[in-house]
Design a protein around this motif. Sequence first.
Motif, PDB file in Angstrom:
ATOM      1  N   LEU A 166       0.815  -1.218   0.000  1.00 36.15           N
ATOM      2  CA  LEU A 166       0.000   0.000   0.000  1.00 36.15           C
ATOM      3  C   LEU A 166       0.845   1.263   0.000  1.00 36.15           C
ATOM      4  N   THR A 167       1.960   1.231   0.701  1.00 37.57           N
ATOM      5  CA  THR A 167       2.660   2.480   0.991  1.00 37.57           C
ATOM      6  C   THR A 167       3.941   2.707   0.198  1.00 37.57           C
ATOM      7  N   GLU A 168       4.506   1.674  -0.410  1.00 45.60           N
ATOM      8  CA  GLU A 168       5.817   1.821  -1.059  1.00 45.60           C
ATOM      9  C   GLU A 168       5.801   2.869  -2.160  1.00 45.60           C
ATOM     10  N   PHE A 169       4.716   2.953  -2.925  1.00 39.72           N
ATOM     11  CA  PHE A 169       4.705   3.845  -4.082  1.00 39.72           C
ATOM     12  C   PHE A 169       3.747   5.020  -3.922  1.00 39.72           C
ATOM     13  N   LEU A 170       3.156   5.147  -2.750  1.00 37.36           N
ATOM     14  CA  LEU A 170       2.411   6.356  -2.418  1.00 37.36           C
ATOM     15  C   LEU A 170       3.330   7.272  -1.615  1.00 37.36           C
ATOM     16  N   PRO A 171       3.120   8.585  -1.668  1.00 37.55           N
ATOM     17  CA  PRO A 171       4.046   9.504  -0.987  1.00 37.55           C
ATOM     18  C   PRO A 171       3.773   9.606   0.513  1.00 37.55           C
ATOM     19  N   ILE A 172       3.730   8.429   1.183  1.00 35.57           N
ATOM     20  CA  ILE A 172       3.373   8.417   2.605  1.00 35.57           C
ATOM     21  C   ILE A 172       4.354   7.612   3.455  1.00 35.57           C
ATOM     22  N   SER A 173       5.434   7.097   2.881  1.00 35.02           N
ATOM     23  CA  SER A 173       6.527   6.423   3.574  1.00 35.02           C
ATOM     24  C   SER A 173       6.206   4.991   3.983  1.00 35.02           C
ATOM     25  N   SER A 174       6.713   4.049   3.207  1.00 29.07           N
ATOM     26  CA  SER A 174       6.544   2.637   3.559  1.00 29.07           C
ATOM     27  C   SER A 174       7.369   2.282   4.793  1.00 29.07           C
ATOM     28  N   THR A 175       8.613   2.771   4.848  1.00 31.13           N
ATOM     29  CA  THR A 175       9.460   2.469   6.009  1.00 31.13           C
ATOM     30  C   THR A 175       8.816   2.973   7.286  1.00 31.13           C
ATOM     31  N   SER A 209       9.061   8.616 -10.766  1.00 32.08           N
ATOM     32  CA  SER A 209       9.338   8.083  -9.433  1.00 32.08           C
ATOM     33  C   SER A 209       9.273   6.565  -9.420  1.00 32.08           C
ATOM     34  N   PHE A 210       8.267   5.994 -10.088  1.00 26.47           N
ATOM     35  CA  PHE A 210       8.106   4.537 -10.085  1.00 26.47           C
ATOM     36  C   PHE A 210       9.233   3.846 -10.858  1.00 26.47           C
ATOM     37  N   ILE A 211       9.585   4.393 -12.029  1.00 26.13           N
ATOM     38  CA  ILE A 211      10.671   3.789 -12.810  1.00 26.13           C
ATOM     39  C   ILE A 211      11.995   3.906 -12.058  1.00 26.13           C
ATOM     40  N   LEU A 212      12.223   5.072 -11.447  1.00 28.80           N
ATOM     41  CA  LEU A 212      13.445   5.277 -10.675  1.00 28.80           C
ATOM     42  C   LEU A 212      13.513   4.329  -9.481  1.00 28.80           C
ATOM     43  N   ALA A 213      12.357   3.927  -8.965  1.00 25.63           N
ATOM     44  CA  ALA A 213      12.332   3.017  -7.818  1.00 25.63           C
ATOM     45  C   ALA A 213      12.981   1.679  -8.143  1.00 25.63           C
ATOM     46  N   ILE A 214      12.924   1.250  -9.395  1.00 22.99           N
ATOM     47  CA  ILE A 214      13.403  -0.099  -9.732  1.00 22.99           C
ATOM     48  C   ILE A 214      14.906  -0.238  -9.480  1.00 22.99           C
ATOM     49  N   SER A 250       9.665   9.186   2.892  1.00 27.15           N
ATOM     50  CA  SER A 250       9.038   8.557   1.725  1.00 27.15           C
ATOM     51  C   SER A 250       9.882   8.782   0.481  1.00 27.15           C
ATOM     52  N   ARG A 251      10.394   7.680  -0.070  1.00 23.69           N
ATOM     53  CA  ARG A 251      11.161   7.760  -1.309  1.00 23.69           C
ATOM     54  C   ARG A 251      10.309   8.306  -2.445  1.00 23.69           C
ATOM     55  N   SER A 252       9.102   7.749  -2.602  1.00 23.65           N
ATOM     56  CA  SER A 252       8.240   8.234  -3.680  1.00 23.65           C
ATOM     57  C   SER A 252       7.813   9.673  -3.423  1.00 23.65           C
TER      58      SER A 252
END
Length: 267
Positions: free
Chosen positions: A18-27, A188-193, A165-167
């Motif tokens: 849910l959180t990895e690619f939303l701007p809300i911080s998965s960590t 942001s999503f492509i850079l995440a890879i 949040s990385r994203s």
Amino acid sequence: MDASALLSALLMGVVEGLTEFLPISSTGHLILLGELIGFEGPPGKVFEISIQLGAILAVIVVFRQTLIDLVLKAWRPGPERFYAVNILLAFLPAAVIGATLHGPITRALFNPYVVCTALIVGGVAIIAIERWRPAPSIRSVPEIGPLAAVLVGFGQALAMIPGTSRSGATIIAALLVGAERRVAAEFSFILAIPTMLAATVFSLFKARHDLDLSGVAQIGVGFAAAFVVALVVVRWLMRVISRIGFTPFGWYRIALGSVMLLVLALR
């Protein structure tokens, strides 16, 4: 293994997705959830790495055609090479700074109070930038030039602070350099890879003596949950982000950070 351990793994995987690619911080969410439910995964870093890999795989699936084009066509002059070079430029700041400061940051900042503060500060930043950002001038990802890519990369480096949040950091930076919302999200999503794959390899190397494959059921449940949920989230966000904007995520961050600070103070 009891059902409660599998349920905890499922919850952690769902939250990662849910959180990895939303701007809300998965960590930040994983640290807070782990504190609340007393999560204990398998020894070593295997569980954390597995759910992150699940989320990465979801992005690869969603953007598979873009990635295939980059792999096949970046070897000759053209928009794909320009795209690939700018992804590399955006990747380098976090790679260099992360390799240098990963240890001190992990030891000093990975605690719930830092997470809550970063959630609130980042939420305020998202709301402010959505309100006062420059008019969009970049309407497709290949239009992001080298300077803009490097600036986005330095934004990504800030995400080493848990709760940032990385994203969120990369999207905010892309908005500031003039990208449309959808373009900012896609970049942001492509850079995440490459970023997340590099972070995963780095974590595996650092923890190589502590890795333990016990708890395979937990690992499988967390990985599957992260993959499925991230797949849904990424596709949903790419459809709606031009319409809803990022402001709702800013308010969510502020609310969550404030509530969690109160909970921590009352414990």
